[in-house]
Every structure is written in C-alpha cells, then in structure tokens.
Scaffold this motif. Structure first.
Motif, PDB file in Angstrom:
ATOM      1  N   SER A  33      -7.656  -4.584   1.923  1.00 22.40           N
ATOM      2  CA  SER A  33      -7.962  -4.581   0.498  1.00 22.40           C
ATOM      3  C   SER A  33      -8.578  -3.255   0.087  1.00 22.40           C
ATOM      4  O   SER A  33      -8.916  -2.423   0.911  1.00 22.40           O
ATOM      5  N   GLY A  34      -8.727  -3.073  -1.212  1.00 24.29           N
ATOM      6  CA  GLY A  34      -9.337  -1.856  -1.746  1.00 24.29           C
ATOM      7  C   GLY A  34      -8.816  -1.570  -3.134  1.00 24.29           C
ATOM      8  O   GLY A  34      -8.606  -2.490  -3.937  1.00 24.29           O
ATOM      9  N   GLY A  35      -8.557  -0.306  -3.389  1.00 20.36           N
ATOM     10  CA  GLY A  35      -8.068   0.100  -4.696  1.00 20.36           C
ATOM     11  C   GLY A  35      -6.746  -0.546  -5.055  1.00 20.36           C
ATOM     12  O   GLY A  35      -6.506  -0.889  -6.225  1.00 20.36           O
ATOM     13  N   SER A  36      -5.883  -0.742  -4.067  1.00 21.20           N
ATOM     14  CA  SER A  36      -4.595  -1.392  -4.339  1.00 21.20           C
ATOM     15  C   SER A  36      -4.795  -2.845  -4.777  1.00 21.20           C
ATOM     16  O   SER A  36      -4.051  -3.362  -5.614  1.00 21.20           O
ATOM     17  N   THR A  37      -5.813  -3.494  -4.236  1.00 23.54           N
ATOM     18  CA  THR A  37      -6.137  -4.864  -4.644  1.00 23.54           C
ATOM     19  C   THR A  37      -6.530  -4.903  -6.111  1.00 23.54           C
ATOM     20  O   THR A  37      -6.015  -5.722  -6.881  1.00 23.54           O
ATOM     21  N   LEU A  38      -7.412  -4.002  -6.482  1.00 22.59           N
ATOM     22  CA  LEU A  38      -7.888  -3.967  -7.869  1.00 22.59           C
ATOM     23  C   LEU A  38      -6.749  -3.637  -8.830  1.00 22.59           C
ATOM     24  O   LEU A  38      -6.655  -4.217  -9.911  1.00 22.59           O
ATOM     25  N   GLU A  39      -5.870  -2.733  -8.426  1.00 21.96           N
ATOM     26  CA  GLU A  39      -4.718  -2.393  -9.272  1.00 21.96           C
ATOM     27  C   GLU A  39      -3.762  -3.580  -9.369  1.00 21.96           C
ATOM     28  O   GLU A  39      -3.250  -3.894 -10.434  1.00 21.96           O
ATOM     29  N   GLY A  40      -3.529  -4.256  -8.240  1.00 21.76           N
ATOM     30  CA  GLY A  40      -2.653  -5.421  -8.232  1.00 21.76           C
ATOM     31  C   GLY A  40      -3.160  -6.530  -9.138  1.00 21.76           C
ATOM     32  O   GLY A  40      -2.382  -7.208  -9.814  1.00 21.76           O
ATOM     33  N   LEU A  41      -4.465  -6.709  -9.167  1.00 21.06           N
ATOM     34  CA  LEU A  41      -5.041  -7.764 -10.010  1.00 21.06           C
ATOM     35  C   LEU A  41      -4.836  -7.483 -11.494  1.00 21.06           C
ATOM     36  O   LEU A  41      -4.908  -8.394 -12.309  1.00 21.06           O
ATOM     37  N   LYS A  42      -4.569  -6.240 -11.840  1.00 21.06           N
ATOM     38  CA  LYS A  42      -4.288  -5.890 -13.233  1.00 21.06           C
ATOM     39  C   LYS A  42      -2.800  -6.005 -13.569  1.00 21.06           C
ATOM     40  O   LYS A  42      -2.451  -6.153 -14.721  1.00 21.06           O
ATOM     41  N   LYS A  43      -1.925  -5.927 -12.542  1.00 14.15           N
ATOM     42  CA  LYS A  43      -0.499  -5.762 -12.814  1.00 14.15           C
ATOM     43  C   LYS A  43       0.407  -6.890 -12.313  1.00 14.15           C
ATOM     44  O   LYS A  43       1.405  -7.185 -12.934  1.00 14.15           O
ATOM     45  N   VAL A  44       0.090  -7.493 -11.168  1.00 18.63           N
ATOM     46  CA  VAL A  44       0.931  -8.532 -10.589  1.00 18.63           C
ATOM     47  C   VAL A  44       0.921  -9.750 -11.510  1.00 18.63           C
ATOM     48  O   VAL A  44      -0.116 -10.124 -12.058  1.00 18.63           O
ATOM     49  N   LYS A  45       2.077 -10.368 -11.667  1.00 17.84           N
ATOM     50  CA  LYS A  45       2.222 -11.403 -12.685  1.00 17.84           C
ATOM     51  C   LYS A  45       1.798 -12.806 -12.247  1.00 17.84           C
ATOM     52  O   LYS A  45       1.197 -13.541 -13.014  1.00 17.84           O
ATOM     53  N   LYS A  46       2.127 -13.237 -11.017  1.00 17.47           N
ATOM     54  CA  LYS A  46       1.917 -14.653 -10.667  1.00 17.47           C
ATOM     55  C   LYS A  46       0.938 -14.902  -9.532  1.00 17.47           C
ATOM     56  O   LYS A  46       0.095 -15.787  -9.644  1.00 17.47           O
ATOM     57  N   GLY A  47       1.065 -14.216  -8.412  1.00 12.76           N
ATOM     58  CA  GLY A  47       0.223 -14.529  -7.272  1.00 12.76           C
ATOM     59  C   GLY A  47      -0.002 -13.347  -6.363  1.00 12.76           C
ATOM     60  O   GLY A  47       0.872 -12.494  -6.207  1.00 12.76           O
ATOM     61  N   MET A  48      -1.177 -13.301  -5.760  1.00 14.88           N
ATOM     62  CA  MET A  48      -1.535 -12.177  -4.900  1.00 14.88           C
ATOM     63  C   MET A  48      -2.419 -12.662  -3.766  1.00 14.88           C
ATOM     64  O   MET A  48      -3.338 -13.463  -3.978  1.00 14.88           O
ATOM     65  N   ILE A  49      -2.116 -12.190  -2.553  1.00 18.61           N
ATOM     66  CA  ILE A  49      -2.918 -12.490  -1.369  1.00 18.61           C
ATOM     67  C   ILE A  49      -3.333 -11.160  -0.754  1.00 18.61           C
ATOM     68  O   ILE A  49      -2.502 -10.259  -0.603  1.00 18.61           O
ATOM     69  N   THR A  50      -4.598 -11.039  -0.416  1.00 20.08           N
ATOM     70  CA  THR A  50      -5.063  -9.888   0.340  1.00 20.08           C
ATOM     71  C   THR A  50      -5.708 -10.393   1.623  1.00 20.08           C
ATOM     72  O   THR A  50      -6.469 -11.356   1.606  1.00 20.08           O
ATOM     73  N   VAL A  51      -5.360  -9.768   2.738  1.00 18.12           N
ATOM     74  CA  VAL A  51      -5.921 -10.109   4.043  1.00 18.12           C
ATOM     75  C   VAL A  51      -6.780  -8.919   4.466  1.00 18.12           C
ATOM     76  O   VAL A  51      -6.274  -7.816   4.655  1.00 18.12           O
ATOM     77  N   GLU A  52      -8.077  -9.137   4.562  1.00 19.06           N
ATOM     78  CA  GLU A  52      -9.038  -8.064   4.869  1.00 19.06           C
ATOM     79  C   GLU A  52      -9.896  -8.486   6.048  1.00 19.06           C
ATOM     80  O   GLU A  52     -10.533  -9.543   6.003  1.00 19.06           O
ATOM     81  N   SER A  53      -9.934  -7.673   7.100  1.00 15.60           N
ATOM     82  CA  SER A  53     -10.685  -8.041   8.302  1.00 15.60           C
ATOM     83  C   SER A  53     -12.180  -7.734   8.193  1.00 15.60           C
ATOM     84  O   SER A  53     -12.964  -8.215   9.000  1.00 15.60           O
ATOM     85  N   ASP A  54     -12.585  -6.952   7.210  1.00 20.34           N
ATOM     86  CA  ASP A  54     -13.990  -6.588   7.036  1.00 20.34           C
ATOM     87  C   ASP A  54     -14.570  -7.368   5.847  1.00 20.34           C
ATOM     88  O   ASP A  54     -14.355  -7.011   4.685  1.00 20.34           O
ATOM     89  N   LYS A  55     -15.279  -8.441   6.161  1.00 23.36           N
ATOM     90  CA  LYS A  55     -15.798  -9.325   5.111  1.00 23.36           C
ATOM     91  C   LYS A  55     -16.720  -8.577   4.143  1.00 23.36           C
ATOM     92  O   LYS A  55     -16.667  -8.787   2.933  1.00 23.36           O
ATOM     93  N   ALA A  56     -17.552  -7.684   4.651  1.00 23.63           N
ATOM     94  CA  ALA A  56     -18.476  -6.942   3.788  1.00 23.63           C
ATOM     95  C   ALA A  56     -17.701  -6.054   2.813  1.00 23.63           C
ATOM     96  O   ALA A  56     -18.069  -5.948   1.635  1.00 23.63           O
ATOM     97  N   PHE A  57     -16.632  -5.414   3.285  1.00 25.32           N
ATOM     98  CA  PHE A  57     -15.842  -4.569   2.384  1.00 25.32           C
ATOM     99  C   PHE A  57     -15.124  -5.426   1.344  1.00 25.32           C
ATOM    100  O   PHE A  57     -15.066  -5.066   0.172  1.00 25.32           O
ATOM    101  N   LEU A  58     -14.595  -6.564   1.767  1.00 24.02           N
ATOM    102  CA  LEU A  58     -13.936  -7.451   0.809  1.00 24.02           C
ATOM    103  C   LEU A  58     -14.918  -7.884  -0.278  1.00 24.02           C
ATOM    104  O   LEU A  58     -14.561  -7.926  -1.454  1.00 24.02           O
ATOM    105  N   GLU A  59     -16.149  -8.166   0.095  1.00 26.63           N
ATOM    106  CA  GLU A  59     -17.153  -8.541  -0.902  1.00 26.63           C
ATOM    107  C   GLU A  59     -17.387  -7.407  -1.895  1.00 26.63           C
ATOM    108  O   GLU A  59     -17.564  -7.639  -3.087  1.00 26.63           O
TER     109      GLU A  59
END
Length: 87
Positions: free
Chosen positions: A29-55
């Motif tokens: 996850s990261g900047g691409s996640t934030l961009e996807g949340l603005k643009k993707v239309k129906k559904g999005m999954i992000t798999v992040e191994s670093d829980k602190a970074f995901l938070e």
C-alpha cells in the motif's frame, strides 16, 4: 502526505489505468492506494505486510472512498524495510 513511489512515466500510466478500473488489487500500500481510492469505481483490495505503515496510509484515506475497500495484513512474521520478511 504519502506519494506514489515510482518514476513519473509509470505513475502516469498507473493513474490512467486506475481511471478506467472497476476493481483493483495491489500488493503493497501507499500512494497508489490513496490514488486508487479516488479513482477505482467498484472495489479495491490492498495487501500490506507492514501493519504500522498500513495504519499510516489509512490515516490519509478519504472519508468516503468511491470503491468498497478491503485492506489486508497477512502474518508474515517479522518484517523489515518495505515490508519484506526478515526470516
């Protein structure tokens, strides 16, 4: 603010793909996640191994993202830089 970590040409291509996407699955996850949340239309999954970074990413998530959003944190044991397992 978390930025997309890739060269400009690749970033522009990713954003153009997200503009056309109904669904998006990413590993890391990261900047691409934030961009996807603005643009993707129906559904999005992000798999992040670093829980602190995901938070940290989630703290910058818009309040009502367009797509249904499922963040996932697999248990990979101890992790190091960029979420890579250390063992």
């Amino acid at each position: 603010m978390i930025e997309i970590c890739m060269p400009d040409e690749e970033k522009e291509y990713l954003i153009s793909c997200l503009d056309e996407s109904n669904f998006y699955l990413e590993y890391g996850s990261g900047g691409s996640t934030l961009e996807g949340l603005k643009k993707v239309k129906k559904g999005m999954i992000t798999v992040e191994s670093d829980k602190a970074f995901l938070e940290k990413v989630l703290s910058e998530t818009p309040p009502n993202p367009k797509p249904k959003f499922l963040p996932m944190v697999p248990d990979l044991g101890p992790i190091g830089d960029w979420g890579y397992p250390t063992s």
